[in-house]
Design a protein around this motif. Structure first.
Motif, PDB file in Angstrom:
ATOM      1  N   MET A  66     -25.731  18.514 -27.230  1.00 19.30           N
ATOM      2  CA  MET A  66     -27.007  17.849 -27.481  1.00 19.30           C
ATOM      3  C   MET A  66     -27.073  16.582 -26.635  1.00 19.30           C
ATOM      4  O   MET A  66     -26.148  15.789 -26.623  1.00 19.30           O
ATOM      5  CB  MET A  66     -27.134  17.492 -28.962  1.00 19.30           C
ATOM      6  CG  MET A  66     -28.434  16.775 -29.316  1.00 19.30           C
ATOM      7  SD  MET A  66     -29.899  17.821 -29.150  1.00 19.30           S
ATOM      8  CE  MET A  66     -29.596  18.993 -30.468  1.00 19.30           C
ATOM      9  N   HIS A  67     -28.181  16.402 -25.924  1.00 14.41           N
ATOM     10  CA  HIS A  67     -28.319  15.252 -25.052  1.00 14.41           C
ATOM     11  C   HIS A  67     -28.981  14.102 -25.803  1.00 14.41           C
ATOM     12  O   HIS A  67     -29.781  14.310 -26.718  1.00 14.41           O
ATOM     13  CB  HIS A  67     -29.125  15.641 -23.814  1.00 14.41           C
ATOM     14  CG  HIS A  67     -28.441  16.699 -22.995  1.00 14.41           C
ATOM     15  ND1 HIS A  67     -27.395  16.405 -22.157  1.00 14.41           N
ATOM     16  CD2 HIS A  67     -28.634  18.034 -22.937  1.00 14.41           C
ATOM     17  CE1 HIS A  67     -26.973  17.531 -21.590  1.00 14.41           C
ATOM     18  NE2 HIS A  67     -27.710  18.514 -22.048  1.00 14.41           N
ATOM     19  N   ARG A  68     -28.615  12.884 -25.406  1.00 11.26           N
ATOM     20  CA  ARG A  68     -29.093  11.691 -26.091  1.00 11.26           C
ATOM     21  C   ARG A  68     -30.617  11.623 -26.087  1.00 11.26           C
ATOM     22  O   ARG A  68     -31.261  11.750 -25.063  1.00 11.26           O
ATOM     23  CB  ARG A  68     -28.516  10.446 -25.404  1.00 11.26           C
ATOM     24  CG  ARG A  68     -28.925   9.135 -26.044  1.00 11.26           C
ATOM     25  CD  ARG A  68     -28.133   7.992 -25.426  1.00 11.26           C
ATOM     26  NE  ARG A  68     -28.317   7.936 -23.986  1.00 11.26           N
ATOM     27  CZ  ARG A  68     -29.340   7.315 -23.395  1.00 11.26           C
ATOM     28  NH1 ARG A  68     -30.285   6.756 -24.116  1.00 11.26           N
ATOM     29  NH2 ARG A  68     -29.422   7.270 -22.075  1.00 11.26           N
ATOM     30  N   ARG A  69     -31.185  11.436 -27.288  1.00 11.67           N
ATOM     31  CA  ARG A  69     -32.626  11.333 -27.438  1.00 11.67           C
ATOM     32  C   ARG A  69     -32.971   9.996 -28.072  1.00 11.67           C
ATOM     33  O   ARG A  69     -32.288   9.557 -28.994  1.00 11.67           O
ATOM     34  CB  ARG A  69     -33.177  12.466 -28.305  1.00 11.67           C
ATOM     35  CG  ARG A  69     -32.863  13.853 -27.772  1.00 11.67           C
ATOM     36  CD  ARG A  69     -33.582  14.906 -28.580  1.00 11.67           C
ATOM     37  NE  ARG A  69     -33.291  16.248 -28.085  1.00 11.67           N
ATOM     38  CZ  ARG A  69     -34.077  17.290 -28.295  1.00 11.67           C
ATOM     39  NH1 ARG A  69     -35.206  17.156 -28.985  1.00 11.67           N
ATOM     40  NH2 ARG A  69     -33.756  18.472 -27.824  1.00 11.67           N
ATOM     41  N   ASP A  70     -34.030   9.374 -27.583  1.00 12.91           N
ATOM     42  CA  ASP A  70     -34.505   8.122 -28.156  1.00 12.91           C
ATOM     43  C   ASP A  70     -35.520   8.464 -29.234  1.00 12.91           C
ATOM     44  O   ASP A  70     -36.638   8.881 -28.937  1.00 12.91           O
ATOM     45  CB  ASP A  70     -35.134   7.265 -27.055  1.00 12.91           C
ATOM     46  CG  ASP A  70     -35.594   5.904 -27.563  1.00 12.91           C
ATOM     47  OD1 ASP A  70     -35.646   5.711 -28.797  1.00 12.91           O
ATOM     48  OD2 ASP A  70     -35.919   5.052 -26.724  1.00 12.91           O
ATOM     49  N   LEU A  71     -35.136   8.283 -30.498  1.00  7.63           N
ATOM     50  CA  LEU A  71     -36.008   8.662 -31.597  1.00  7.63           C
ATOM     51  C   LEU A  71     -37.264   7.807 -31.657  1.00  7.63           C
ATOM     52  O   LEU A  71     -38.271   8.212 -32.247  1.00  7.63           O
ATOM     53  CB  LEU A  71     -35.242   8.568 -32.924  1.00  7.63           C
ATOM     54  CG  LEU A  71     -34.041   9.515 -33.062  1.00  7.63           C
ATOM     55  CD1 LEU A  71     -33.358   9.304 -34.405  1.00  7.63           C
ATOM     56  CD2 LEU A  71     -34.471  10.972 -32.897  1.00  7.63           C
ATOM     57  N   SER A  72     -37.228   6.606 -31.061  1.00  4.55           N
ATOM     58  CA  SER A  72     -38.396   5.729 -31.086  1.00  4.55           C
ATOM     59  C   SER A  72     -39.426   6.094 -30.024  1.00  4.55           C
ATOM     60  O   SER A  72     -40.569   5.639 -30.096  1.00  4.55           O
ATOM     61  CB  SER A  72     -37.966   4.276 -30.891  1.00  4.55           C
ATOM     62  OG  SER A  72     -37.472   4.068 -29.570  1.00  4.55           O
ATOM     63  N   ASP A  73     -39.029   6.906 -29.049  1.00  2.00           N
ATOM     64  CA  ASP A  73     -39.932   7.253 -27.941  1.00  2.00           C
ATOM     65  C   ASP A  73     -40.686   8.528 -28.304  1.00  2.00           C
ATOM     66  O   ASP A  73     -40.371   9.626 -27.843  1.00  2.00           O
ATOM     67  CB  ASP A  73     -39.123   7.426 -26.652  1.00  2.00           C
ATOM     68  CG  ASP A  73     -40.013   7.423 -25.413  1.00  2.00           C
ATOM     69  OD1 ASP A  73     -41.232   7.603 -25.547  1.00  2.00           O
ATOM     70  OD2 ASP A  73     -39.463   7.250 -24.298  1.00  2.00           O
ATOM     71  N   LEU A  74     -41.720   8.374 -29.133  1.00  2.15           N
ATOM     72  CA  LEU A  74     -42.440   9.547 -29.643  1.00  2.15           C
ATOM     73  C   LEU A  74     -43.214  10.263 -28.535  1.00  2.15           C
ATOM     74  O   LEU A  74     -43.390  11.474 -28.580  1.00  2.15           O
ATOM     75  CB  LEU A  74     -43.378   9.118 -30.773  1.00  2.15           C
ATOM     76  CG  LEU A  74     -42.679   8.507 -31.993  1.00  2.15           C
ATOM     77  CD1 LEU A  74     -43.706   8.152 -33.070  1.00  2.15           C
ATOM     78  CD2 LEU A  74     -41.636   9.468 -32.553  1.00  2.15           C
ATOM     79  N   GLY A  75     -43.666   9.504 -27.538  1.00  2.00           N
ATOM     80  CA  GLY A  75     -44.341  10.139 -26.403  1.00  2.00           C
ATOM     81  C   GLY A  75     -43.410  11.058 -25.642  1.00  2.00           C
ATOM     82  O   GLY A  75     -43.814  12.132 -25.180  1.00  2.00           O
ATOM     83  N   ALA A  76     -42.137  10.661 -25.522  1.00  2.00           N
ATOM     84  CA  ALA A  76     -41.155  11.500 -24.840  1.00  2.00           C
ATOM     85  C   ALA A  76     -40.926  12.790 -25.615  1.00  2.00           C
ATOM     86  O   ALA A  76     -40.812  13.865 -25.021  1.00  2.00           O
ATOM     87  CB  ALA A  76     -39.845  10.736 -24.672  1.00  2.00           C
ATOM     88  N   HIS A  77     -40.857  12.706 -26.936  1.00  2.00           N
ATOM     89  CA  HIS A  77     -40.675  13.909 -27.745  1.00  2.00           C
ATOM     90  C   HIS A  77     -41.872  14.847 -27.597  1.00  2.00           C
ATOM     91  O   HIS A  77     -41.713  16.067 -27.515  1.00  2.00           O
ATOM     92  CB  HIS A  77     -40.466  13.533 -29.212  1.00  2.00           C
ATOM     93  CG  HIS A  77     -39.106  12.979 -29.487  1.00  2.00           C
ATOM     94  ND1 HIS A  77     -38.017  13.773 -29.781  1.00  2.00           N
ATOM     95  CD2 HIS A  77     -38.640  11.700 -29.469  1.00  2.00           C
ATOM     96  CE1 HIS A  77     -36.947  13.014 -29.958  1.00  2.00           C
ATOM     97  NE2 HIS A  77     -37.297  11.750 -29.768  1.00  2.00           N
ATOM     98  N   TRP A  78     -43.067  14.290 -27.559  1.00  2.00           N
ATOM     99  CA  TRP A  78     -44.280  15.101 -27.372  1.00  2.00           C
ATOM    100  C   TRP A  78     -44.217  15.847 -26.038  1.00  2.00           C
ATOM    101  O   TRP A  78     -44.533  17.035 -25.968  1.00  2.00           O
ATOM    102  CB  TRP A  78     -45.507  14.201 -27.447  1.00  2.00           C
ATOM    103  CG  TRP A  78     -46.807  14.904 -27.248  1.00  2.00           C
ATOM    104  CD1 TRP A  78     -47.477  15.681 -28.163  1.00  2.00           C
ATOM    105  CD2 TRP A  78     -47.616  14.901 -26.061  1.00  2.00           C
ATOM    106  NE1 TRP A  78     -48.642  16.159 -27.613  1.00  2.00           N
ATOM    107  CE2 TRP A  78     -48.751  15.693 -26.328  1.00  2.00           C
ATOM    108  CE3 TRP A  78     -47.482  14.303 -24.817  1.00  2.00           C
ATOM    109  CZ2 TRP A  78     -49.756  15.898 -25.386  1.00  2.00           C
ATOM    110  CZ3 TRP A  78     -48.476  14.507 -23.873  1.00  2.00           C
ATOM    111  CH2 TRP A  78     -49.595  15.291 -24.157  1.00  2.00           C
ATOM    112  N   LEU A  79     -43.809  15.164 -24.980  1.00  2.00           N
ATOM    113  CA  LEU A  79     -43.705  15.793 -23.666  1.00  2.00           C
ATOM    114  C   LEU A  79     -42.600  16.856 -23.648  1.00  2.00           C
ATOM    115  O   LEU A  79     -42.814  17.984 -23.185  1.00  2.00           O
ATOM    116  CB  LEU A  79     -43.428  14.739 -22.598  1.00  2.00           C
ATOM    117  CG  LEU A  79     -44.551  13.755 -22.290  1.00  2.00           C
ATOM    118  CD1 LEU A  79     -44.019  12.603 -21.451  1.00  2.00           C
ATOM    119  CD2 LEU A  79     -45.704  14.444 -21.569  1.00  2.00           C
TER     120      LEU A  79
END
Length: 201
Positions: free
Chosen positions: A1-14
């Motif tokens: 699993m690669h590091r994800r920034d949980l605060s970057d909701l725009g990144a998750h959407w993309l």
């Protein structure tokens, strides 16, 4: 699993619009800091010169594109205004060589919205938890109204100084940007970002 920034909701959407979201995070976390994102799933985009995008935003008014993702390739001075998937095809009837459609089957290079920005895919307005996509009908009407406008050359960097008195640097984003200020040079382990601009300047 690669590091994800949980605060970057725009990144998750993309990333969640990609067949393999982990691949997107892997690319964002590597040395280049950009990922290939597929159009036609979460979004289509309308591509135009940055100067034309500025004319369109001024014509429509900043509220019309408030929170609408706008991506730019600073090297080619092109901007990509995001619209609903499947709705960008109307520009096929718009007879102007400098404006074209990014839709299903096409990909764009993009930095992570809250991460270090690359010239090849920097966010002028980054997607966020409150994002909304541009109205294709309003965008088409504005493109028609601004059809006689010459695209402006790429402007110098914004240059707004960082408010942190310990930092001696300024916003290095394009002067066309209409989101937060951000340097594109790493300051230690962080990239500074600060006060939003309400309009293009």
């Amino acid at each position: 699993m690669h590091r994800r920034d949980l605060s970057d909701l725009g990144a998750h959407w993309l990333a969640d619009g990609h067949p393999d979201p982990d691949r997107v995070w892997e690319e964002w976390n590597d040395e280049h800091g950009v990922a290939l994102l597929p159009a036609g799933v979460r979004w289509d985009a309308v591509s135009m010169p940055q100067g034309r995008m500025q004319a369109v935003v001024e014509d429509m008014g900043p509220l019309a594109v408030d929170r609408c993702p706008i991506l730019a390739d600073l090297g080619s001075a092109r901007a990509y205004v995001f619209v609903q998937p499947g709705t960008a095809a109307w520009t096929g009837a718009f007879a102007e060589d400098s404006v074209n459609v990014i839709s299903e089957g096409s990909w764009l290079v993009a930095s992570r919205p809250l991460g270090r920005q690359s010239r090849a895919g920097t966010w002028l307005v980054a997607p966020s938890a409150t994002l909304r996509l541009a109205s294709p009908e309003d965008l088409l009407a504005s493109l028609r109204r601004t059809a006689g406008n010459e695209a402006l050359p790429e402007a110098a960097a914004c240059g707004m100084p960082c408010p942190d008195p310990a930092h001696h640097h300024a916003c290095a984003r394009s002067s066309f940007h209409c989101g937060i200020h951000r340097d594109t040079k790493r300051q230690g382990a962080e990239t500074c970002s600060w006060t939003r601009r309400e309009t293009l300047g």
